[in-house]
Design an enzyme around this catalytic site. Structure first.
Site, PDB file in Angstrom:
ATOM      1  N   SER A 197       0.787  -1.235   0.000  1.00 43.32           N
ATOM      2  CA  SER A 197       0.000   0.000   0.000  1.00 43.32           C
ATOM      3  C   SER A 197       0.815   1.279   0.000  1.00 43.32           C
ATOM      4  O   SER A 197       0.235   2.361  -0.051  1.00 43.32           O
ATOM      5  CB  SER A 197      -0.962   0.012   1.198  1.00 43.32           C
ATOM      6  N   LYS A 247      -0.095   3.603  -2.677  1.00 36.32           N
ATOM      7  CA  LYS A 247      -1.187   4.571  -2.539  1.00 36.32           C
ATOM      8  C   LYS A 247      -0.670   6.006  -2.490  1.00 36.32           C
ATOM      9  O   LYS A 247      -1.441   6.947  -2.718  1.00 36.32           O
ATOM     10  CB  LYS A 247      -2.020   4.261  -1.291  1.00 36.32           C
ATOM     11  N   SER A 274      -5.875   2.581   4.997  1.00 37.76           N
ATOM     12  CA  SER A 274      -5.432   1.985   3.734  1.00 37.76           C
ATOM     13  C   SER A 274      -6.577   1.255   3.059  1.00 37.76           C
ATOM     14  O   SER A 274      -6.403   0.176   2.485  1.00 37.76           O
ATOM     15  CB  SER A 274      -4.260   1.027   3.977  1.00 37.76           C
TER      16      SER A 274
END
Length: 395
Positions: A91, A94, A149
């Site tokens: 993640s 992101k 997340s």
């Protein structure tokens, strides 16, 4: 237009504009495997092993497969270890999603979620709890992205942007502008997908760029927030960054301002953190340490400590380059093929993880060396980021 088609179609559409990456083997291929390559950020970043000059005392028990310490303001890299080795980002990708999409919508804009917005979330994803039929502000969705997340929040924002395929293509284009040439985007959420790769160098570029935006900086520094549960009800969400919150017994880091953590069963733990002390902000990225649980935070903390001790005295071993759109000199990548090579032995005090991740040649060669990915078959994935101290998924 919304895109709720299967990932294979989305990936094909979204990646059509991207130049193929070099073939990767199941063992990490260090940046130095690319002969005569222009290494983004400086030639030393293409060498295997620890790169440091004019400083000593690096932590002895680092197990990360790749790490980097840099000055946020100047972009000078104080020390690194295999900074351009391509690994699964989890993640932390992101951050690139936010760099690409964050400014497209006003934070007060409201959006009612549909079933189609949530139809293509990978099974096992970390979720913040977005529900179809409920109306959310853009700010609430971003808090879901940064704090929990939440892949559900990522996919809603992606559909608002025009669809997952469009978002993936835009992220790849943004990575190109940032000169993050080790990065290959398959999904906007960072979840385990074949061929989805980045590097410690690229993740640090994403963080540096994002922290220049006030909203990005505010979201990644938020510890808790109230999230809609329907009607007038809310529930509290907490940031999964343990250096920020002190969760799971991790000591909070003085001066920490973010940025993003990640975890999947394939990638293991990844983290990019930023902290400010004495008017200086440092960035540290740690990828794939051997230890699970809180190891990624512990290794980040000791690298930050080292960086603050030696900042101003350590000689630069490389540079975080500026985006092309902001006047950065575009790297001139080589067209020579990447040679698959085994990683160099770890230097004293630097232990290699034995994980079977896919690495690759670093820097600009990533986008222009032809070939298809040869990743090992993906193991069954567990939720990104949201794991307890033992590494198990926590719903």
């Amino acid at each position: 237009m919304r895109d709720s088609s299967p990932l294979s179609r989305r990936a094909a559409l979204g990646l059509a504009a991207a130049v193929p990456l070099a073939a990767a083997t199941a063992a990490a291929v260090p940046a130095s495997a690319a002969t005569a390559a222009t290494v983004v950020g400086g030639e030393r970043l293409g060498r295997p092993g620890v790169q440091v000059s004019g400083a000593s005392g690096l932590p002895r028990k680092l197990t990360a497969r790749s790490w980097l310490v840099a000055d946020h303001e100047s972009g000078e890299i104080l020390a690194s270890y295999d900074a351009h080795t391509r690994l699964a980002p989890a993640s932390t990708l992101k951050m690139l999603f936010a760099d690409t999409v964050l400014k497209k919508f006003d934070r007060a804009e409201r959006y009612t979620v549909t079933d189609a917005d949530l139809a293509d979330i990978p099974a096992g994803s970390s979720l913040v709890g977005v529900k179809p039929g409920l109306t959310y502000t853009v700010e609430q969705l971003w808090l879901g992205v940064f704090l929990r997340s939440g892949n559900d929040a990522v996919h809603v924002l992606s559909h608002m942007y025009g669809g997952v395929a469009e978002t993936v293509a835009a992220m790849q284009a943004k990575a190109g502008d940032l000169q993050a040439l080790d990065t290959h985007v398959v999904s906007p959420d960072g979840f385990d997908h074949k061929g989805q790769l980045s590097s410690a160098y690229d993740l640090t570029l994403f963080a540096r760029h994002g922290l220049g935006d006030a909203d990005f900086r505010s979201y990644c520094a938020t510890k808790t927030a109230d999230f809609p549960a329907g009607g007038k009800k809310t529930f509290q969400i907490q940031n999964t960054d343990r250096l920020l919150t002190g969760a799971w017994g991790v000591r909070t880091y003085d001066g920490l301002i973010g940025v993003k953590n990640g975890y999947t069963s394939h990638a293991g733990n990844t983290f990019t953190g930023a902290a400010t002390r004495g008017g200086r902000t440092l960035l540290v990225t740690v990828m794939h340490p051997r230890s699970g649980g809180s190891g990624v935070y512990e290794e980040t903390a000791v690298l930050l400590d080292w960086g603050f001790k030696w900042a101003g005295r350590a000689k630069s071993v490389g540079t975080l380059v500026d985006p092309v759109s902001e006047g950065g000199a575009a790297a001139t990548p080589t067209r020579k093929a990447v040679k698959g090579a085994a990683g160099a032995p770890a230097p004293a005090g630097q232990a290699h993880s034995a994980w079977g991740m896919v690495g690759g040649a670093g820097g600009a060669v990533a986008l222009l060396a032809g070939g298809a990915f040869a990743l090992r078959r993906r193991r069954r994935a567990v939720a990104d980021d949201d794991s307890d101290a033992s590494g198990r998924h926590r719903a």
